[in-house]
Design an enzyme around this catalytic site. Structure first.
Site, PDB file in Angstrom:
ATOM      1  CG  HIS A 163       3.646  -5.076  -2.116  1.00  0.00           C
ATOM      2  ND1 HIS A 163       4.671  -5.270  -1.394  1.00  0.00           N
ATOM      3  CD2 HIS A 163       3.515  -4.538  -2.886  1.00  0.00           C
ATOM      4  CE1 HIS A 163       5.788  -4.430  -1.620  1.00  0.00           C
ATOM      5  NE2 HIS A 163       4.763  -3.850  -2.506  1.00  0.00           N
ATOM      6  CB  CYS A 217     -11.652 -14.531 -10.830  1.00  0.00           C
ATOM      7  SG  CYS A 217     -11.786 -15.581 -12.610  1.00  0.00           S
ATOM      8  CB  CYS A 249     -14.658 -12.564 -13.903  1.00  0.00           C
ATOM      9  SG  CYS A 249     -14.684 -12.982 -11.937  1.00  0.00           S
ATOM     10  CB  CYS A 290     -16.302 -16.865 -14.406  1.00  0.00           C
ATOM     11  SG  CYS A 290     -14.809 -17.004 -14.365  1.00  0.00           S
ATOM     12  CD  GLU A 339      20.189  -6.115   8.615  1.00  0.00           C
ATOM     13  OE1 GLU A 339      20.530  -6.055   7.159  1.00  0.00           O
ATOM     14  OE2 GLU A 339      20.512  -7.618   8.836  1.00  0.00           O
TER      15      GLU A 339
HETATM   16  C1  BJW Z   1      13.447  -5.985  11.294  1.00  0.00           C
HETATM   17  C2  BJW Z   1      13.236  -6.770  11.867  1.00  0.00           C
HETATM   18  C3  BJW Z   1      12.559  -6.539  13.206  1.00  0.00           C
HETATM   19  C4  BJW Z   1      14.292  -7.730  10.051  1.00  0.00           C
HETATM   20  N1  BJW Z   1      11.650  -5.063  13.421  1.00  0.00           N
HETATM   21  N2  BJW Z   1      12.837  -4.956  11.133  1.00  0.00           N
HETATM   22  C5  BJW Z   1      11.991   1.736  -9.600  1.00  0.00           C
HETATM   23  C6  BJW Z   1      13.198   1.154  -9.967  1.00  0.00           C
HETATM   24  C7  BJW Z   1      13.675  -0.243  -9.991  1.00  0.00           C
HETATM   25  C8  BJW Z   1      12.643  -1.058  -9.557  1.00  0.00           C
HETATM   26  C9  BJW Z   1      11.480  -0.365  -9.760  1.00  0.00           C
HETATM   27  C10 BJW Z   1      11.135   0.281  -9.872  1.00  0.00           C
HETATM   28  N3  BJW Z   1       9.808   1.026  -9.618  1.00  0.00           N
HETATM   29  C11 BJW Z   1       9.058   0.035  -9.569  1.00  0.00           C
HETATM   30  C12 BJW Z   1      10.106  -1.056  -9.996  1.00  0.00           C
HETATM   31  C13 BJW Z   1      10.420  -3.115  -9.798  1.00  0.00           C
HETATM   32  C14 BJW Z   1       9.986  -3.976  -8.431  1.00  0.00           C
HETATM   33  C15 BJW Z   1      11.075  -2.961  -7.637  1.00  0.00           C
HETATM   34  O1  BJW Z   1      10.780  -2.639  -6.414  1.00  0.00           O
HETATM   35  N4  BJW Z   1      11.939  -4.133  -7.881  1.00  0.00           N
HETATM   36  C16 BJW Z   1      13.328  -3.425  -6.926  1.00  0.00           C
HETATM   37  C17 BJW Z   1      13.105  -4.521  -5.993  1.00  0.00           C
HETATM   38  C18 BJW Z   1      14.587  -3.088  -7.476  1.00  0.00           C
HETATM   39  N5  BJW Z   1       8.550  -3.115  -8.157  1.00  0.00           N
HETATM   40  C19 BJW Z   1       7.711  -3.798  -8.332  1.00  0.00           C
HETATM   41  O2  BJW Z   1       7.468  -4.066 -10.030  1.00  0.00           O
HETATM   42  C20 BJW Z   1       5.521  -3.241  -8.526  1.00  0.00           C
HETATM   43  N6  BJW Z   1       4.934  -3.036  -9.554  1.00  0.00           N
HETATM   44  C21 BJW Z   1       5.101  -2.292 -10.074  1.00  0.00           C
HETATM   45  O3  BJW Z   1       6.002  -1.342  -9.925  1.00  0.00           O
HETATM   46  O4  BJW Z   1       3.922  -1.931 -11.198  1.00  0.00           O
HETATM   47  C22 BJW Z   1       4.562  -1.135 -11.934  1.00  0.00           C
HETATM   48  C23 BJW Z   1       5.255  -1.855 -12.814  1.00  0.00           C
HETATM   49  C24 BJW Z   1       4.386  -2.895 -13.833  1.00  0.00           C
HETATM   50  C25 BJW Z   1       5.470  -3.285 -14.758  1.00  0.00           C
HETATM   51  C26 BJW Z   1       6.897  -3.440 -14.906  1.00  0.00           C
HETATM   52  C27 BJW Z   1       7.097  -2.456 -13.992  1.00  0.00           C
HETATM   53  C28 BJW Z   1       6.460  -1.220 -13.324  1.00  0.00           C
HETATM   54  C29 BJW Z   1       5.811  -4.818  -7.321  1.00  0.00           C
HETATM   55  C30 BJW Z   1       6.646  -4.843  -6.387  1.00  0.00           C
HETATM   56  C31 BJW Z   1       5.475  -6.151  -5.993  1.00  0.00           C
HETATM   57  C32 BJW Z   1       6.762  -6.602  -4.781  1.00  0.00           C
HETATM   58  N7  BJW Z   1       5.762  -8.229  -3.785  1.00  0.00           N
HETATM   59  C33 BJW Z   1       6.759  -8.601  -3.191  1.00  0.00           C
HETATM   60  C34 BJW Z   1       6.076 -10.405  -3.368  1.00  0.00           C
HETATM   61  C35 BJW Z   1       4.774  -9.794  -2.394  1.00  0.00           C
HETATM   62  C36 BJW Z   1       4.196 -11.020  -2.234  1.00  0.00           C
HETATM   63  C37 BJW Z   1       4.873 -12.027  -2.037  1.00  0.00           C
HETATM   64  O5  BJW Z   1       4.758 -12.499  -0.891  1.00  0.00           O
HETATM   65  O6  BJW Z   1       5.309 -13.234  -2.407  1.00  0.00           O
HETATM   66  O7  BJW Z   1       6.193  -8.268  -1.740  1.00  0.00           O
HETATM   67  S1  BJW Z   1       8.674  -8.649  -3.279  1.00  0.00           S
HETATM   68  C38 BJW Z   1       8.743  -8.801  -1.554  1.00  0.00           C
HETATM   69  O8  BJW Z   1       9.387  -7.912  -1.263  1.00  0.00           O
HETATM   70  C39 BJW Z   1       7.587  -8.408  -0.545  1.00  0.00           C
HETATM   71  C40 BJW Z   1       7.330  -7.325   0.183  1.00  0.00           C
HETATM   72  O9  BJW Z   1       6.491  -6.347   0.811  1.00  0.00           O
HETATM   73  C41 BJW Z   1       8.747  -6.442  -0.019  1.00  0.00           C
HETATM   74  C42 BJW Z   1       9.230  -5.728   0.170  1.00  0.00           C
HETATM   75  O10 BJW Z   1      10.009  -6.435   1.085  1.00  0.00           O
HETATM   76  P1  BJW Z   1       9.892  -5.848   2.715  1.00  0.00           P
HETATM   77  O11 BJW Z   1       8.694  -6.067   3.855  1.00  0.00           O
HETATM   78  O12 BJW Z   1      10.881  -4.774   2.731  1.00  0.00           O
HETATM   79  O13 BJW Z   1      11.313  -7.011   3.606  1.00  0.00           O
HETATM   80  P2  BJW Z   1      13.592  -7.767   3.385  1.00  0.00           P
HETATM   81  O14 BJW Z   1      12.912  -8.420   3.286  1.00  0.00           O
HETATM   82  O15 BJW Z   1      12.661  -7.016   2.111  1.00  0.00           O
HETATM   83  O16 BJW Z   1      12.829  -6.781   4.212  1.00  0.00           O
HETATM   84  C43 BJW Z   1      13.104  -6.730   5.568  1.00  0.00           C
HETATM   85  C44 BJW Z   1      13.576  -5.778   6.675  1.00  0.00           C
HETATM   86  O17 BJW Z   1      12.957  -6.423   7.865  1.00  0.00           O
HETATM   87  C45 BJW Z   1      15.203  -5.995   6.970  1.00  0.00           C
HETATM   88  O18 BJW Z   1      15.105  -3.915   6.461  1.00  0.00           O
HETATM   89  C46 BJW Z   1      15.663  -6.277   7.900  1.00  0.00           C
HETATM   90  O19 BJW Z   1      16.674  -5.641   8.745  1.00  0.00           O
HETATM   91  C47 BJW Z   1      14.275  -5.625   8.459  1.00  0.00           C
HETATM   92  N8  BJW Z   1      13.919  -6.759  10.092  1.00  0.00           N
HETATM   93  N9  BJW Z   1      14.072  -8.000  12.183  1.00  0.00           N
HETATM   94  C48 BJW Z   1      12.068  -4.298  12.841  1.00  0.00           C
HETATM   95  N10 BJW Z   1      12.337  -7.544  14.124  1.00  0.00           N
END
Ligand code: BJW
Length: 240
Positions: free
Chosen positions: A120, A128, A131, A150, A215
């Site tokens: 991500h 940019c 470019c 640019c 979790e």
């Molecule tokens: C602990 C702890 C401790 C707590 N020890 N653990 C298939 C089905 C449905 C939808 C889609 C699909 N394929 C794609 C999509 C769309 C979308 C998507 O997935 N949506 C779903 C939410 C439904 N995906 C996208 O849009 C992706 N792009 C894509 O697929 O491109 C093709 C496309 C293009 C155009 C249209 C359609 C498709 C891109 C996804 C980009 C995600 N970006 C983000 C934001 C980044 C920038 C920012 O930071 O603001 O990335 S979203 C956010 O979620 C961030 C994270 O990397 C990502 C994942 O979250 P993560 O890391 O799992 O964190 P949490 O908070 O969810 O969970 C934390 C966990 O830690 C919990 O389980 C806790 O229990 C645990 N925890 N303490 C260990 N001490």
């Protein structure tokens, strides 16, 4: 907690290991997760999946920058925790270790991990909009106003909802997942695709999959082992 015997044996013998990490791995450093504890991150009343979206970037780039500037300032004082350091140590332990992260905070690299596949992007880079020239913001006190090549608008080099992942990043992670013996899924809710497909690919190719999370997640039932606990407390147990 004790590491179950089969997992410990596999860990000791493994040559090719993959770890997929998410926001939970940085939680013990004080970085808020996106969805943990039943809450969803909100910025000035805007849910993060709205402010961190391709649509918002089109509509209001300054607002998106304000959100990312705030987070960079916050992250500036944050240091890696035991989980980051433990995963960095695994580089010396396994002949082949692939670290795939969804995190944009750069804390794995700060802890000493190298060749991290960042699905991500990275909050310490801008790129940019025209470019695609990259700007390193880690060493600069102030973000440049425009592209130094640019002059066009810059944007954070992170993957927002609805955007494609960096070219080749998912493909490389998927290739490594398909050939690893042991796959760790650490601190991710497993909700965001295509990142959440990495452990599924590993499992389908015959890897032993272990989740580390306080979790349960939608991936838990498909894992061979679930270690319920914080990454910074669970991962060091593999050493004892
Ligand atoms: C602990 C702890 C401790 C707590 N020890 N653990 C298939 C089905 C449905 C939808 C889609 C699909 N394929 C794609 C999509 C769309 C979308 C998507 O997935 N949506 C779903 C939410 C439904 N995906 C996208 O849009 C992706 N792009 C894509 O697929 O491109 C093709 C496309 C293009 C155009 C249209 C359609 C498709 C891109 C996804 C980009 C995600 N970006 C983000 C934001 C980044 C920038 C920012 O930071 O603001 O990335 S979203 C956010 O979620 C961030 C994270 O990397 C990502 C994942 O979250 P993560 O890391 O799992 O964190 P949490 O908070 O969810 O969970 C934390 C966990 O830690 C919990 O389980 C806790 O229990 C645990 N925890 N303490 C260990 N001490």
């Amino acid at each position: 907690m004790q590491i179950p015997a089969e997992l410990r044996q596999r860990f000791t013998r493994a040559k090719c290991v993959l770890a997929l990490t998410g926001a939970g791995v940085s939680a013990e450093s004080g970085v808020p997760t996106f969805r943990g504890g039943g809450n969803t991150a909100v910025w000035k009343g805007i849910p993060f999946d709205v402010i961190s979206s391709a649509e918002m970037l089109e509509r209001d780039l300054p607002a998106v920058w304000e959100w990312f500037d705030y987070r960079r300032n916050f992250l500036d004082a944050i240091v890696p925790n035991e989980a980051h350091y433990e995963i960095a140590r695994w580089q010396e332990l396994f002949p082949e270790l692939t670290l795939v992260t969804q995190n944009i905070d750069g804390l794995h690299q700060k802890a000493g991990s190298h060749d991290v596949i960042e699905l991500h992007g990275n909050i310490w880079r801008a790129r940019c909009t025209k470019c695609r020239f990259f700007h390193d913001m880690a060493s600069e006190a102030k973000r440049p106003d425009g592209c130094l090549e640019c002059g066009s608008f810059l944007r954070p080099d992170v993957v927002l909802f609805g955007e494609m992942l960096p070219p080749g990043a998912f493909e490389l992670a998927a290739e490594r997942a398909a050939s690893c013996e042991l796959c760790f899924v650490i601190g991710t809710s497993g909700l965001v695709y295509p990142a959440a497909a990495i452990p599924e690919i590993a499992k389908a190719a015959g890897a032993y999959v272990c989740e580390v999370n306080p979790e349960r997640t939608p991936l838990s039932n498909r894992c061979d082992e679930v270690l319920t606990g914080k990454a910074g407390e669970v991962l060091p147990l593999f050493r004892s």
